[in-house]
Design an enzyme around this catalytic site. Structure first.
Site, short mmCIF file in Angstrom:
data_model
loop_
_atom_site.label_atom_id
_atom_site.label_comp_id
_atom_site.label_asym_id
_atom_site.label_seq_id
_atom_site.Cartn_x
_atom_site.Cartn_y
_atom_site.Cartn_z
N LYS A 102 8.38 6.62 -8.24
CA LYS A 102 9.39 6.60 -7.18
C LYS A 102 8.75 6.08 -5.90
O LYS A 102 7.67 6.55 -5.51
CB LYS A 102 9.91 8.03 -6.95
CG LYS A 102 10.96 8.13 -5.88
CD LYS A 102 12.36 8.08 -6.47
CE LYS A 102 13.43 7.77 -5.45
NZ LYS A 102 13.57 6.34 -5.12
N LYS A 138 5.31 1.75 -5.47
CA LYS A 138 5.77 0.94 -4.34
C LYS A 138 5.92 -0.49 -4.85
O LYS A 138 5.26 -0.88 -5.82
CB LYS A 138 4.76 0.98 -3.21
CG LYS A 138 5.35 0.65 -1.86
CD LYS A 138 6.08 1.83 -1.23
CE LYS A 138 6.82 1.42 0.03
NZ LYS A 138 7.41 2.58 0.72
N ASP A 178 12.64 0.10 2.07
CA ASP A 178 11.50 0.23 2.98
C ASP A 178 11.70 -0.88 4.03
O ASP A 178 12.84 -1.35 4.20
CB ASP A 178 10.17 0.08 2.22
CG ASP A 178 8.95 0.43 3.07
OD1 ASP A 178 8.73 1.63 3.30
OD2 ASP A 178 8.23 -0.47 3.52
P1 NDP Z 1 12.89 -1.42 9.01
O1 NDP Z 1 12.70 -2.72 8.36
O2 NDP Z 1 14.23 -0.83 9.06
O3 NDP Z 1 12.30 -1.46 10.49
C1 NDP Z 1 10.98 -1.76 10.76
C2 NDP Z 1 10.82 -1.86 12.27
O4 NDP Z 1 9.45 -2.03 12.58
C3 NDP Z 1 11.53 -3.06 12.85
O5 NDP Z 1 11.95 -2.75 14.15
C4 NDP Z 1 10.46 -4.14 12.88
O6 NDP Z 1 10.65 -5.12 13.87
C5 NDP Z 1 9.24 -3.31 13.19
N1 NDP Z 1 8.05 -3.92 12.60
C6 NDP Z 1 7.84 -4.23 11.30
N2 NDP Z 1 6.64 -4.80 11.15
C7 NDP Z 1 6.11 -4.86 12.38
C8 NDP Z 1 4.89 -5.34 12.89
N3 NDP Z 1 3.97 -5.89 12.08
N4 NDP Z 1 4.67 -5.23 14.22
C9 NDP Z 1 5.58 -4.67 15.04
N5 NDP Z 1 6.76 -4.19 14.61
C10 NDP Z 1 7.02 -4.29 13.32
O7 NDP Z 1 11.84 -0.42 8.28
P2 NDP Z 1 11.89 1.15 8.19
O8 NDP Z 1 12.35 1.73 9.47
O9 NDP Z 1 12.57 1.53 6.95
O10 NDP Z 1 10.34 1.47 7.97
C11 NDP Z 1 9.44 1.68 9.06
C12 NDP Z 1 8.21 2.40 8.54
O11 NDP Z 1 8.58 3.65 7.96
C13 NDP Z 1 7.42 1.67 7.46
O12 NDP Z 1 6.06 1.99 7.60
C14 NDP Z 1 7.95 2.30 6.17
O13 NDP Z 1 7.04 2.18 5.11
C15 NDP Z 1 8.10 3.74 6.62
N6 NDP Z 1 9.01 4.54 5.82
C16 NDP Z 1 10.32 4.20 5.68
C17 NDP Z 1 11.16 5.00 4.94
C18 NDP Z 1 12.62 4.74 4.84
O14 NDP Z 1 13.33 5.62 4.31
N7 NDP Z 1 13.14 3.63 5.32
C19 NDP Z 1 10.65 6.19 4.22
C20 NDP Z 1 9.28 6.51 4.51
C21 NDP Z 1 8.50 5.68 5.25
P3 NDP Z 1 11.49 -6.47 13.56
O15 NDP Z 1 12.92 -6.06 13.55
O16 NDP Z 1 11.14 -7.40 14.67
O17 NDP Z 1 11.00 -6.94 12.22
#
Ligand code: NDP
Length: 463
Positions: A102, A138, A178
């Site tokens: 998962k 993953k 993700d």
């Molecule tokens: P989203 O794609 O919804 O959002 C990611 C955000 O982070 C966006 O605002 C993006 O900006 C920004 N971002 C991504 N890469 C970079 C970077 N290299 N530098 C600066 N900003 C960046 O992702 P999530 O919110 O779902 O995920 C965020 C984090 O949380 C990740 O680490 C993910 O693995 C973790 N996570 C998520 C879960 C979930 O349920 N969604 C569960 C557990 C962990 P832009 O819009 O400009 O790309």
């Protein structure tokens, strides 16, 4: 100061690590970073627990840090100009000792095997901490959904699933979202899975709610992060979040819902970021506007200041050297919710200097190794990702239960289970840290508790 091992020499796995490093590629740096943190944390367990000492011979560490399999495949699709595009798809099925594999799918140009191994490894321990029957995995692709039309995203998702469907199933491996994979992408992926298998089953979580998605799944990770923080502050005898200035990075699924729950708790989140810049709105961020910009229009945060001229937009180019503007804004609690290694030693220094009391990792491994040590040593309450952001996968597991029983729980029912799960994880982590002589160290507590749970299951099964 909280005690923490500083080297791997206390534990007899150096040769194993060296061997693994030889076998793997440069892309694996981030995987080794995650693995090393866990291995340093579990030293007290190996020192104090006779079962684990005996089972060192069982190669329990080596077995845990080696993925069951890494699936890599080509994804070809037509863009809007009728040109063929080629991407690489992956699924790292890491460990299924506790239940079906998962873990989410990430669509981002930075995706490679090493990043997915790091995320899959973290996922094993995170899923173990929830106490739910789920293993760790993953996957994803170097495809970038940003700037693509809906039709292109659909074409890519269907091509991706044409390969992935062979390797997944509701009792085998259940992917979710993700970075870059939200309800839209999951919807496209799910419909292709149905076509390929003629089967309507709970093979993906994070589905839109009208075809089997759990209510409160989109909110779960961000809400869970804040529930965890509330509990940790309570256990550590700190003041509540009410009325406190909070800083949040990211403007995606996790960040937006962390901001929402913080506002519900009476806190004042004043920032958010995307890959191009930071918004600082001292009166508290305007969440409906943020949602409109990021979820509906899918545009840069720069648009925010067009309607809120009193807010500040700080582009990435103006960040301090080696640091990030968002972590230099004074706050009571900080929430890195964007991506890995976004909070460096420079940022940790700023947070400490500005009197920050707690840092909760919403993103996976957002703090560098140096930043983690500095924050722990300075007495900041640091909630590690594998514990604090486990709410998403917990509700994904609730979605699997609802799909299996063809039932639907209400939003409130899911949220109250989420709250209970986050409180329980926090209490377990805190108690485990205390039991192993590192009281108040939630990083070590989470690593030990997660490792213990999954390795006990592995020791009980045949090799
Ligand atoms: P989203 O794609 O919804 O959002 C990611 C955000 O982070 C966006 O605002 C993006 O900006 C920004 N971002 C991504 N890469 C970079 C970077 N290299 N530098 C600066 N900003 C960046 O992702 P999530 O919110 O779902 O995920 C965020 C984090 O949380 C990740 O680490 C993910 O693995 C973790 N996570 C998520 C879960 C979930 O349920 N969604 C569960 C557990 C962990 P832009 O819009 O400009 O790309």
């Amino acid at each position: 100061m909280i005690k923490r091992a500083k080297s791997l020499k206390d534990i007899d796995i150096k040769a194993e690590i060296a061997k693994l490093k030889n076998e793997n590629c440069a892309e694996d740096d981030v995987f080794f970073q995650a693995m090393e943190e866990v291995l340093l944390s579990i030293i007290p367990l190996f020192k104090s627990d006779k079962v684990f000492q005996a089972n060192e011979k069982n190669a329990i560490v080596r077995r845990l840090i080696t993925p069951d399999r890494v699936i890599k495949f080509k994804v070809t699709w037509f863009d809007d100009n009728q040109e063929i595009q080629v991407n690489t798809g992956y699924r790292v099925q890491f460990n299924n000792a506790l239940g079906p594999y998962k873990g989410g799918l990430r669509f981002h140009p930075s995706v490679n095997e090493g990043i997915l191994k790091f995320l899959g490894f973290e996922q094993i321990l995170k899923n173990a901490l929830t106490g739910l029957p789920i293993g760790g995995a993953k996957g994803g692709s170097d495809f970038d959904p940003r700037g693509k039309s809906d039709f292109e995203v659909m074409k890519f998702c269907t091509a991706f699933m044409k390969e992935l469907y062979k390797h997944i199933g509701p009792r085998i491996d259940v992917p979710a979202g993700d970075i870059g994979v939200g309800g839209r992408e999951i919807g496209y992926l799910f419909s292709e899975y149905k076509k390929m298998t003629s089967s309507f089953e709970g093979v993906l979580t994070g589905k839109p709610s009208f075809f089997g998605g759990s209510l409160a799944r989109p909110e779960a990770t961000g809400y869970g992060v804040v529930y965890f923080t509330r509990k940790m502050l309570e256990l550590e005898g700190k003041e509540t979040l009410e009325g406190k200035i909070c800083t949040v990075s990211g403007a995606g699924n996790v960040a937006l819902h962390a901001i929402e729950k913080l506002q519900q708790f009476g806190a004042i989140p004043v920032t958010c970021t995307d890959s191009k810049g930071t918004i600082y709105d001292a009166r508290g961020v305007d969440l409906p506007l943020l949602k409109e910009l990021k979820l509906v229009q899918r545009v840069s945060l720069e648009e925010y200041v067009k309607t809120h001229t009193e807010a500040q937009y700080i582009p990435v180019s103006k960040y301090p050297k080696g640091g990030h503007a968002v972590w230099d804004i004074p706050c009571y609690a900080a929430f890195p919710c964007a991506t890995q290694n976004e909070l460096t030693d420079v940022d940790a220094k700023n947070l400490i200097k500005n009197g920050c009391v707690s840092v909760t990792e919403g993103a996976n491994m957002p703090s560098t190794k140096e930043a983690v040590h500095m924050m722990i040593d300075s007495g900041i309450c640091l909630a590690p990702a594998k514990a604090a952001n486990a709410g998403g996968v917990a509700v994904s597991s609730f979605e699997m239960s609802q799909n299996a029983s063809m039932s639907k729980w209400t939003f409130d029912e899911v949220e109250s289970r989420l709250e209970a799960t986050m409180n329980e994880i926090c209490e377990t982590v805190s108690a485990t840290a205390k039991e192993h002589g590192v009281e108040g160290n939630y990083v070590d507590g989470a690593n030990i508790a997660g490792f213990k749970r999954v390795s006990e299951a592995m020791m009980a099964e045949a090799i």
